[in-house]
Write a protein that holds these residues in place. Structure first.
Motif, PDB file in Angstrom:
ATOM      1  N   GLY A 208     -14.820  -3.785 -27.273  1.00  0.00           N
ATOM      2  CA  GLY A 208     -14.849  -2.332 -27.389  1.00  0.00           C
ATOM      3  C   GLY A 208     -14.638  -1.842 -28.811  1.00  0.00           C
ATOM      4  O   GLY A 208     -14.898  -0.686 -29.113  1.00  0.00           O
ATOM      5  N   VAL A 209     -14.180  -2.710 -29.702  1.00  0.00           N
ATOM      6  CA  VAL A 209     -13.958  -2.336 -31.103  1.00  0.00           C
ATOM      7  C   VAL A 209     -15.008  -3.018 -31.978  1.00  0.00           C
ATOM      8  O   VAL A 209     -15.865  -2.363 -32.554  1.00  0.00           O
ATOM      9  CB  VAL A 209     -12.525  -2.668 -31.563  1.00  0.00           C
ATOM     10  CG1 VAL A 209     -12.337  -2.372 -33.046  1.00  0.00           C
ATOM     11  CG2 VAL A 209     -11.511  -1.879 -30.736  1.00  0.00           C
ATOM     12  N   LEU A 210     -14.946  -4.323 -32.088  1.00  0.00           N
ATOM     13  CA  LEU A 210     -15.983  -5.041 -32.826  1.00  0.00           C
ATOM     14  C   LEU A 210     -17.159  -5.394 -31.921  1.00  0.00           C
ATOM     15  O   LEU A 210     -18.272  -5.582 -32.401  1.00  0.00           O
ATOM     16  CB  LEU A 210     -15.427  -6.325 -33.451  1.00  0.00           C
ATOM     17  CG  LEU A 210     -14.475  -6.150 -34.618  1.00  0.00           C
ATOM     18  CD1 LEU A 210     -14.140  -7.502 -35.241  1.00  0.00           C
ATOM     19  CD2 LEU A 210     -15.005  -5.198 -35.669  1.00  0.00           C
ATOM     20  N   LEU A 211     -16.899  -5.500 -30.651  1.00  0.00           N
ATOM     21  CA  LEU A 211     -17.936  -5.846 -29.682  1.00  0.00           C
ATOM     22  C   LEU A 211     -18.056  -4.721 -28.650  1.00  0.00           C
ATOM     23  O   LEU A 211     -17.357  -4.719 -27.640  1.00  0.00           O
ATOM     24  CB  LEU A 211     -17.597  -7.169 -28.992  1.00  0.00           C
ATOM     25  CG  LEU A 211     -18.674  -7.778 -28.125  1.00  0.00           C
ATOM     26  CD1 LEU A 211     -19.912  -8.129 -28.956  1.00  0.00           C
ATOM     27  CD2 LEU A 211     -18.153  -9.035 -27.438  1.00  0.00           C
TER      28      LEU A 211
ATOM     29  N   PRO B  56     -21.189  -1.624 -22.701  1.00  0.00           N
ATOM     30  CA  PRO B  56     -21.694  -2.838 -22.077  1.00  0.00           C
ATOM     31  C   PRO B  56     -22.834  -3.518 -22.824  1.00  0.00           C
ATOM     32  O   PRO B  56     -23.209  -4.635 -22.475  1.00  0.00           O
ATOM     33  CB  PRO B  56     -22.197  -2.349 -20.718  1.00  0.00           C
ATOM     34  CG  PRO B  56     -22.653  -0.953 -20.982  1.00  0.00           C
ATOM     35  CD  PRO B  56     -21.717  -0.417 -22.040  1.00  0.00           C
ATOM     36  N   ASP B  57     -23.407  -2.903 -23.855  1.00  0.00           N
ATOM     37  CA  ASP B  57     -24.624  -3.446 -24.454  1.00  0.00           C
ATOM     38  C   ASP B  57     -24.549  -3.398 -25.985  1.00  0.00           C
ATOM     39  O   ASP B  57     -25.081  -2.472 -26.600  1.00  0.00           O
ATOM     40  CB  ASP B  57     -25.829  -2.643 -23.947  1.00  0.00           C
ATOM     41  CG  ASP B  57     -27.149  -3.255 -24.344  1.00  0.00           C
ATOM     42  OD1 ASP B  57     -27.179  -4.476 -24.576  1.00  0.00           O
ATOM     43  OD2 ASP B  57     -28.130  -2.510 -24.417  1.00  0.00           O
ATOM     44  N   PRO B  58     -23.930  -4.408 -26.601  1.00  0.00           N
ATOM     45  CA  PRO B  58     -23.842  -4.381 -28.066  1.00  0.00           C
ATOM     46  C   PRO B  58     -25.203  -4.631 -28.718  1.00  0.00           C
ATOM     47  O   PRO B  58     -26.026  -5.355 -28.183  1.00  0.00           O
ATOM     48  CB  PRO B  58     -22.880  -5.526 -28.381  1.00  0.00           C
ATOM     49  CG  PRO B  58     -23.019  -6.460 -27.236  1.00  0.00           C
ATOM     50  CD  PRO B  58     -23.332  -5.603 -26.031  1.00  0.00           C
ATOM     51  N   SER B  59     -25.399  -4.000 -29.865  1.00  0.00           N
ATOM     52  CA  SER B  59     -26.632  -4.273 -30.610  1.00  0.00           C
ATOM     53  C   SER B  59     -26.488  -5.617 -31.315  1.00  0.00           C
ATOM     54  O   SER B  59     -25.387  -6.090 -31.572  1.00  0.00           O
ATOM     55  CB  SER B  59     -26.888  -3.158 -31.622  1.00  0.00           C
ATOM     56  OG  SER B  59     -25.812  -3.057 -32.516  1.00  0.00           O
ATOM     57  N   ALA B  60     -27.606  -6.220 -31.616  1.00  0.00           N
ATOM     58  CA  ALA B  60     -27.596  -7.545 -32.224  1.00  0.00           C
ATOM     59  C   ALA B  60     -27.258  -7.471 -33.712  1.00  0.00           C
ATOM     60  O   ALA B  60     -27.505  -6.470 -34.376  1.00  0.00           O
ATOM     61  CB  ALA B  60     -28.958  -8.199 -32.036  1.00  0.00           C
ATOM     62  N   SER B  61     -26.710  -8.540 -34.196  1.00  0.00           N
ATOM     63  CA  SER B  61     -26.443  -8.687 -35.619  1.00  0.00           C
ATOM     64  C   SER B  61     -27.723  -9.136 -36.307  1.00  0.00           C
ATOM     65  O   SER B  61     -28.510  -9.891 -35.739  1.00  0.00           O
ATOM     66  CB  SER B  61     -25.356  -9.744 -35.814  1.00  0.00           C
ATOM     67  OG  SER B  61     -25.281 -10.142 -37.159  1.00  0.00           O
TER      68      SER B  61
ATOM     69  N   SER C 142     -14.386   4.256 -29.488  1.00  0.00           N
ATOM     70  CA  SER C 142     -15.202   4.429 -28.281  1.00  0.00           C
ATOM     71  C   SER C 142     -15.822   3.088 -27.893  1.00  0.00           C
ATOM     72  O   SER C 142     -16.598   2.512 -28.662  1.00  0.00           O
ATOM     73  CB  SER C 142     -16.302   5.459 -28.544  1.00  0.00           C
ATOM     74  OG  SER C 142     -17.209   5.485 -27.477  1.00  0.00           O
ATOM     75  N   SER C 143     -15.499   2.591 -26.710  1.00  0.00           N
ATOM     76  CA  SER C 143     -15.971   1.273 -26.249  1.00  0.00           C
ATOM     77  C   SER C 143     -17.483   1.089 -26.304  1.00  0.00           C
ATOM     78  O   SER C 143     -17.953   0.037 -26.726  1.00  0.00           O
ATOM     79  CB  SER C 143     -15.501   1.000 -24.823  1.00  0.00           C
ATOM     80  OG  SER C 143     -14.109   1.003 -24.758  1.00  0.00           O
ATOM     81  N   PRO C 144     -18.289   2.072 -25.870  1.00  0.00           N
ATOM     82  CA  PRO C 144     -19.738   1.854 -25.893  1.00  0.00           C
ATOM     83  C   PRO C 144     -20.339   1.839 -27.302  1.00  0.00           C
ATOM     84  O   PRO C 144     -21.442   1.342 -27.497  1.00  0.00           O
ATOM     85  CB  PRO C 144     -20.303   3.035 -25.094  1.00  0.00           C
ATOM     86  CG  PRO C 144     -19.155   3.649 -24.386  1.00  0.00           C
ATOM     87  CD  PRO C 144     -17.932   3.296 -25.159  1.00  0.00           C
ATOM     88  N   VAL C 145     -19.612   2.360 -28.278  1.00  0.00           N
ATOM     89  CA  VAL C 145     -20.124   2.459 -29.644  1.00  0.00           C
ATOM     90  C   VAL C 145     -19.495   1.407 -30.560  1.00  0.00           C
ATOM     91  O   VAL C 145     -20.158   0.824 -31.405  1.00  0.00           O
ATOM     92  CB  VAL C 145     -19.855   3.873 -30.215  1.00  0.00           C
ATOM     93  CG1 VAL C 145     -20.310   3.980 -31.661  1.00  0.00           C
ATOM     94  CG2 VAL C 145     -20.505   4.935 -29.353  1.00  0.00           C
ATOM     95  N   GLY C 146     -18.219   1.161 -30.381  1.00  0.00           N
ATOM     96  CA  GLY C 146     -17.489   0.258 -31.265  1.00  0.00           C
ATOM     97  C   GLY C 146     -17.022   0.976 -32.518  1.00  0.00           C
ATOM     98  O   GLY C 146     -17.223   2.183 -32.684  1.00  0.00           O
TER      99      GLY C 146
END
Length: 164
Positions: free
Chosen positions: A13-16, A19-24, A140-144
């Motif tokens: 929720g912070v660095l990750l 539910p759907d993190p964007s790719a590095s 914000s968990s969905p944004v990081g």
């Protein structure tokens, strides 16, 4: 310890974001945007030390994955994350109950000069509210972690440092 500047770091929720993190773009397990925001803090406050307060702290392989991602991103983007080869510390691994209590307990045994907590949990709840006001950044968990969160973290640390 009284001269230390600490950043308590949660991962999920912070660095990750979820539910759907964007790719590095460089192969790190965390999105570029969240690592960029963490880098902002470390650029502005170069003496800041990271204390892992995430549940990831309980497994060495997960800690290794975080550090490896810091190295990958830091080297690819000339970020201060490249210099991090280990966490300064972790909160007690025997407690996985209440993040506020885990950090509060750590602070009872370690008195830093300044500190902030980056977390997607609301750390301004209940009996620990006074301890965390002006030190907790609610991510914000969905944004990081964002650049705006990083700016707030920097401002809060600078305010504490000006008073010490």
């Amino acid at each position: 310890m009284a001269d230390k500047i600490l950043v308590f770091l949660d991962i999920d929720g912070v660095l990750l974001p979820f539910p759907d993190p964007s790719a590095s773009t460089c192969g790190a397990i965390f999105p570029d945007a969240t690592l960029h925001a963490l880098s902002q803090i470390l650029y502005a406050i170069p003496d800041a030390l990271l204390v892992l307060s995430s549940t990831w702290r309980a497994q060495k392989n997960m800690i290794d994955d975080i550090i490896e991602s810091f190295q990958i991103y830091g080297n690819a983007h000339d970020s201060p994350l490249a210099r991090i080869t280990e966490f300064y510390d972790v909160t007690d691994t025997s407690y996985h109950d209440e993040r506020q209590y885990e950090i509060y307990r750590y602070l009872q045994n370690n008195r830093p000069r300044a500190w902030i907590a980056l977390d997607d949990e609301d750390l301004l709840l209940d009996r620990y509210r006074n301890s965390f006001e002006g030190r907790a950044i609610a991510v914000s968990s969905p944004v990081g972690l964002t650049s705006a969160d990083a700016d707030l973290a920097i401002r809060l640390l600078q305010q504490q440092l000006a008073k010490s």
